[in-house]
Design a protein around this motif. Structure first.
Motif, PDB file in Angstrom:
ATOM      1  N   VAL A   1      -0.444  -5.913   5.017  1.00  0.00           N
ATOM      2  CA  VAL A   1       0.648  -5.659   5.972  1.00  0.00           C
ATOM      3  C   VAL A   1       1.734  -6.722   5.845  1.00  0.00           C
ATOM      4  CG1 VAL A   1       1.224  -5.640   8.433  1.00  0.00           C
ATOM      5  CG2 VAL A   1      -0.762  -4.377   7.620  1.00  0.00           C
ATOM      6  N   LYS A   2       1.322  -7.982   5.687  1.00  0.00           N
ATOM      7  CA  LYS A   2       2.307  -9.058   5.545  1.00  0.00           C
ATOM      8  C   LYS A   2       3.142  -8.878   4.279  1.00  0.00           C
ATOM      9  CE  LYS A   2       2.810 -14.066   5.451  1.00  0.00           C
ATOM     10  NZ  LYS A   2       2.140 -15.370   5.603  1.00  0.00           N
ATOM     11  N   THR A   3       2.511  -8.394   3.202  1.00  0.00           N
ATOM     12  CA  THR A   3       3.213  -8.176   1.939  1.00  0.00           C
ATOM     13  C   THR A   3       4.187  -7.002   2.027  1.00  0.00           C
ATOM     14  OG1 THR A   3       1.295  -9.018   0.718  1.00  0.00           O
ATOM     15  CG2 THR A   3       2.906  -7.730  -0.526  1.00  0.00           C
ATOM     16  N   LEU A   4       3.757  -5.915   2.674  1.00  0.00           N
ATOM     17  CA  LEU A   4       4.580  -4.699   2.742  1.00  0.00           C
ATOM     18  C   LEU A   4       5.650  -4.765   3.823  1.00  0.00           C
ATOM     19  CD1 LEU A   4       1.815  -1.943   2.292  1.00  0.00           C
ATOM     20  CD2 LEU A   4       3.400  -2.837   0.563  1.00  0.00           C
ATOM     21  N   PHE A   5       5.336  -5.462   4.912  1.00  0.00           N
ATOM     22  CA  PHE A   5       6.262  -5.518   6.052  1.00  0.00           C
ATOM     23  C   PHE A   5       6.522  -6.979   6.417  1.00  0.00           C
ATOM     24  CE2 PHE A   5       3.588  -1.715   6.385  1.00  0.00           C
ATOM     25  CZ  PHE A   5       4.548  -0.712   6.337  1.00  0.00           C
ATOM     26  N   ARG A   6       7.085  -7.703   5.476  1.00  0.00           N
ATOM     27  CA  ARG A   6       7.225  -9.152   5.612  1.00  0.00           C
ATOM     28  C   ARG A   6       8.005  -9.562   6.865  1.00  0.00           C
ATOM     29  NH1 ARG A   6       5.976 -12.783   1.952  1.00  0.00           N
ATOM     30  NH2 ARG A   6       5.730 -11.142   0.394  1.00  0.00           N
ATOM     31  N   LYS A   7       9.128  -8.899   7.122  1.00  0.00           N
ATOM     32  CA  LYS A   7       9.981  -9.266   8.251  1.00  0.00           C
ATOM     33  C   LYS A   7       9.272  -9.017   9.586  1.00  0.00           C
ATOM     34  CE  LYS A   7      14.657  -8.562  10.049  1.00  0.00           C
ATOM     35  NZ  LYS A   7      15.946  -7.820   9.874  1.00  0.00           N
ATOM     36  N   GLN A   8       8.667  -7.838   9.709  1.00  0.00           N
ATOM     37  CA  GLN A   8       7.963  -7.503  10.955  1.00  0.00           C
ATOM     38  C   GLN A   8       6.742  -8.400  11.161  1.00  0.00           C
ATOM     39  OE1 GLN A   8       9.009  -5.437   8.612  1.00  0.00           O
ATOM     40  NE2 GLN A   8       9.680  -3.445   9.423  1.00  0.00           N
ATOM     41  N   ALA A   9       6.042  -8.706  10.058  1.00  0.00           N
ATOM     42  CA  ALA A   9       4.858  -9.565  10.147  1.00  0.00           C
ATOM     43  C   ALA A   9       5.240 -10.968  10.600  1.00  0.00           C
ATOM     44  CB  ALA A   9       4.143  -9.617   8.802  1.00  0.00           C
ATOM     45  N   ALA A  10       6.360 -11.469  10.065  1.00  0.00           N
ATOM     46  CA  ALA A  10       6.827 -12.807  10.442  1.00  0.00           C
ATOM     47  C   ALA A  10       7.159 -12.868  11.928  1.00  0.00           C
ATOM     48  CB  ALA A  10       8.052 -13.181   9.609  1.00  0.00           C
TER      49      ALA A  10
ATOM     50  N   PRO B   1     -14.650  -4.670  17.187  1.00  0.00           N
ATOM     51  CA  PRO B   1     -13.231  -4.389  16.941  1.00  0.00           C
ATOM     52  C   PRO B   1     -12.312  -5.539  17.356  1.00  0.00           C
ATOM     53  CG  PRO B   1     -14.281  -2.489  17.960  1.00  0.00           C
ATOM     54  CD  PRO B   1     -15.271  -3.604  18.014  1.00  0.00           C
ATOM     55  N   LEU B   2     -12.635  -6.200  18.476  1.00  0.00           N
ATOM     56  CA  LEU B   2     -11.806  -7.320  18.929  1.00  0.00           C
ATOM     57  C   LEU B   2     -11.846  -8.471  17.929  1.00  0.00           C
ATOM     58  CD1 LEU B   2     -12.632  -7.401  22.751  1.00  0.00           C
ATOM     59  CD2 LEU B   2     -10.445  -6.793  21.712  1.00  0.00           C
ATOM     60  N   LEU B   3     -13.040  -8.742  17.395  1.00  0.00           N
ATOM     61  CA  LEU B   3     -13.152  -9.791  16.375  1.00  0.00           C
ATOM     62  C   LEU B   3     -12.345  -9.407  15.141  1.00  0.00           C
ATOM     63  CD1 LEU B   3     -14.413 -12.489  15.611  1.00  0.00           C
ATOM     64  CD2 LEU B   3     -16.393 -11.244  14.744  1.00  0.00           C
ATOM     65  N   GLY B   4     -12.352  -8.108  14.799  1.00  0.00           N
ATOM     66  CA  GLY B   4     -11.541  -7.630  13.681  1.00  0.00           C
ATOM     67  C   GLY B   4     -10.061  -7.899  13.892  1.00  0.00           C
ATOM     68  N   ILE B   5      -9.595  -7.785  15.143  1.00  0.00           N
ATOM     69  CA  ILE B   5      -8.189  -8.077  15.455  1.00  0.00           C
ATOM     70  C   ILE B   5      -7.865  -9.542  15.176  1.00  0.00           C
ATOM     71  CG2 ILE B   5      -6.537  -8.291  17.370  1.00  0.00           C
ATOM     72  CD1 ILE B   5      -7.836  -5.781  18.596  1.00  0.00           C
ATOM     73  N   VAL B   6      -8.790 -10.436  15.559  1.00  0.00           N
ATOM     74  CA  VAL B   6      -8.582 -11.867  15.304  1.00  0.00           C
ATOM     75  C   VAL B   6      -8.503 -12.133  13.798  1.00  0.00           C
ATOM     76  CG1 VAL B   6      -9.558 -14.186  15.597  1.00  0.00           C
ATOM     77  CG2 VAL B   6      -9.727 -12.513  17.453  1.00  0.00           C
ATOM     78  N   MET B   7      -9.398 -11.513  13.032  1.00  0.00           N
ATOM     79  CA  MET B   7      -9.405 -11.700  11.585  1.00  0.00           C
ATOM     80  C   MET B   7      -8.155 -11.095  10.935  1.00  0.00           C
ATOM     81  SD  MET B   7     -12.099 -13.468  10.762  1.00  0.00           S
ATOM     82  CE  MET B   7     -11.740 -14.377  12.257  1.00  0.00           C
ATOM     83  N   PHE B   8      -7.691  -9.952  11.467  1.00  0.00           N
ATOM     84  CA  PHE B   8      -6.449  -9.340  10.991  1.00  0.00           C
ATOM     85  C   PHE B   8      -5.281 -10.307  11.209  1.00  0.00           C
ATOM     86  CE2 PHE B   8      -2.598  -6.844  11.933  1.00  0.00           C
ATOM     87  CZ  PHE B   8      -2.474  -6.116  10.752  1.00  0.00           C
ATOM     88  N   GLY B   9      -5.277 -10.951  12.373  1.00  0.00           N
ATOM     89  CA  GLY B   9      -4.240 -11.943  12.647  1.00  0.00           C
ATOM     90  C   GLY B   9      -4.301 -13.112  11.680  1.00  0.00           C
ATOM     91  N   MET B  10      -5.514 -13.518  11.309  1.00  0.00           N
ATOM     92  CA  MET B  10      -5.657 -14.587  10.320  1.00  0.00           C
ATOM     93  C   MET B  10      -5.033 -14.168   8.997  1.00  0.00           C
ATOM     94  SD  MET B  10      -9.182 -16.374   8.948  1.00  0.00           S
ATOM     95  CE  MET B  10      -9.153 -17.618   7.644  1.00  0.00           C
ATOM     96  N   GLY B  11      -5.256 -12.901   8.606  1.00  0.00           N
ATOM     97  CA  GLY B  11      -4.657 -12.390   7.368  1.00  0.00           C
ATOM     98  C   GLY B  11      -3.145 -12.425   7.414  1.00  0.00           C
ATOM     99  N   LEU B  12      -2.564 -12.136   8.586  1.00  0.00           N
ATOM    100  CA  LEU B  12      -1.105 -12.156   8.727  1.00  0.00           C
ATOM    101  C   LEU B  12      -0.533 -13.563   8.555  1.00  0.00           C
ATOM    102  CD1 LEU B  12      -0.377  -9.792  11.779  1.00  0.00           C
ATOM    103  CD2 LEU B  12       0.109  -9.349   9.369  1.00  0.00           C
ATOM    104  N   THR B  13      -1.332 -14.587   8.881  1.00  0.00           N
ATOM    105  CA  THR B  13      -0.826 -15.960   8.810  1.00  0.00           C
ATOM    106  C   THR B  13      -1.019 -16.592   7.434  1.00  0.00           C
ATOM    107  OG1 THR B  13      -2.929 -16.930   9.536  1.00  0.00           O
ATOM    108  CG2 THR B  13      -1.349 -16.312  11.251  1.00  0.00           C
ATOM    109  N   LEU B  14      -1.855 -15.983   6.596  1.00  0.00           N
ATOM    110  CA  LEU B  14      -2.112 -16.570   5.278  1.00  0.00           C
ATOM    111  C   LEU B  14      -0.917 -16.371   4.350  1.00  0.00           C
ATOM    112  CD1 LEU B  14      -5.822 -15.480   4.677  1.00  0.00           C
ATOM    113  CD2 LEU B  14      -4.982 -17.766   5.245  1.00  0.00           C
ATOM    114  N   SER B  15      -0.754 -17.304   3.451  1.00  0.00           N
ATOM    115  CA  SER B  15       0.337 -17.212   2.470  1.00  0.00           C
ATOM    116  C   SER B  15      -0.168 -17.657   1.111  1.00  0.00           C
ATOM    117  CB  SER B  15       1.506 -18.111   2.903  1.00  0.00           C
ATOM    118  OG  SER B  15       1.116 -19.478   2.870  1.00  0.00           O
TER     119      SER B  15
END
Length: 308
Positions: free
Chosen positions: A180-189, A42-56
């Motif tokens: 999440v970044k697409t749906l909640f752009r402001k919060q994700a940023a 699960p912790l590794l999943g959190i790191v990968m989720f964070g990577m998804g948030l940074t992608l554009s």
């Protein structure tokens, strides 16, 4: 800059020190971390989720903008690191569990810290991000296939199970991060500003758990495994640089390919080893996590001080 951003920046700049510190905590006080074994995935999943948030979209466009260089970097990564791992396993006559662990980490995608090291080395960060992105996205296919071919001599490999685990641990969290970044752009940023802090603490906690779980095995097998890990990493850097030079890349691109080649997603390697093989097979990934961040930081600093 608020307190979270300041802390995030500080932790990001001192990443290698945190890795070393928590590895020592795990080794000398294993009882503090061994109870969290089930948290690794699960912790590794959190790191990968964070990577998804940074992608554009720009990251994906960059892959299309210089496809030749990205292909060279990805092919070099999946050719050089697995090949070195296999040769080391044979040449050093590693025990079966250790051999599989070294090959497994060699077959993982680029490491999460490699882009930071490319930036510090004044390399081509856009190329580095693109190589890391593509190597990660194709990992569900590339990693099980390579492990099956190269490690099958030592142990039976369930490629289908490896494939499913990599999809669940890597691809699904990245995809969720993008959604999440697409749906909640402001919060994700806003949350991205805290990502270096969250990612660093998550990664070093994973390292502490793995080191703690394997403390007796590190004591008895540590020197052999560390020798394999250091040779694997340094040869990866050298051959990655040479591979990029062979194809006529400029210095900035050579730095990116070198660091993306030599630095692995060792957290993924540790999680897969613990789930599919044995605790001892996870030790190479744990030691690789510590060593490649130290060597990568030193190499990046050396390159940064040299004129391009």
């Amino acid at each position: 800059m608020n307190a979270v951003e300041k802390a995030s920046t500080f932790v990001g700049k001192t990443f290698s020190l945190w890795v070393l510190l928590f590895a020592c905590f795990g080794f000398f006080a294993p009882q503090l971390f061994t109870g969290y074994k089930s948290w690794i995935t699960p912790l590794l999943g959190i790191v990968m989720f964070g990577m998804g948030l940074t992608l554009s979209a720009a990251d994906f466009r960059e892959v299309l903008r210089q496809p030749r260089n990205v292909v060279i970097g990805v092919v070099g990564h999946y050719l050089i690191m697995p090949g070195i791992a296999w040769l080391l396993a044979i040449g050093l006559q590693l025990p079966p569990d250790v051999a599989v662990g070294v090959i497994l980490v060699g077959c993982c995608p680029s490491g999460t810290a490699s882009n930071v090291m490319t930036f510090l080395a004044r390399g081509d960060v856009a190329l580095g991000v693109s190589i890391a992105l593509v190597s990660t996205l194709i990992a569900p296919l590339a990693t099980p296939a390579l492990v099956s071919v190269l490690a099958g001599k030592w142990m039976d490999i369930n490629t289908e199970s490896l494939f499913m685990d990599i999809v669940q641990v890597v691809i699904v969290p990245i995809a969720l991060g993008l959604v999440v970044k697409t749906l909640f752009r402001k919060q994700a940023a806003a949350s991205v500003k805290a990502l270096p802090l969250v990612s660093t603490m998550t990664i070093v906690f994973i390292i502490a758990i793995i080191v703690g779980l394997n403390q007796p095995k590190i004591l008895s097998n540590g020197l052999t495994i560390l020798t394999a890990v250091i040779l694997h990493n340094l040869l990866g850097f050298a051959l990655g640089y040479g591979f990029a030079r062979l194809f006529g890349m400029d210095l900035a691109k050579r730095k990116a390919v070198m660091l993306e080649t030599g630095m692995q997603n060792s957290g993924l390697g540790a999680a897969l080893a613990a789930a599919h093989f044995s605790p001892l097979a996870a030790v190479p990934s744990a030691l690789f996590s510590v060593w490649h961040n130290l060597s990568g930081s030193a190499l990046a600093t050396w390159f940064a001080r040299r004129p391009n």
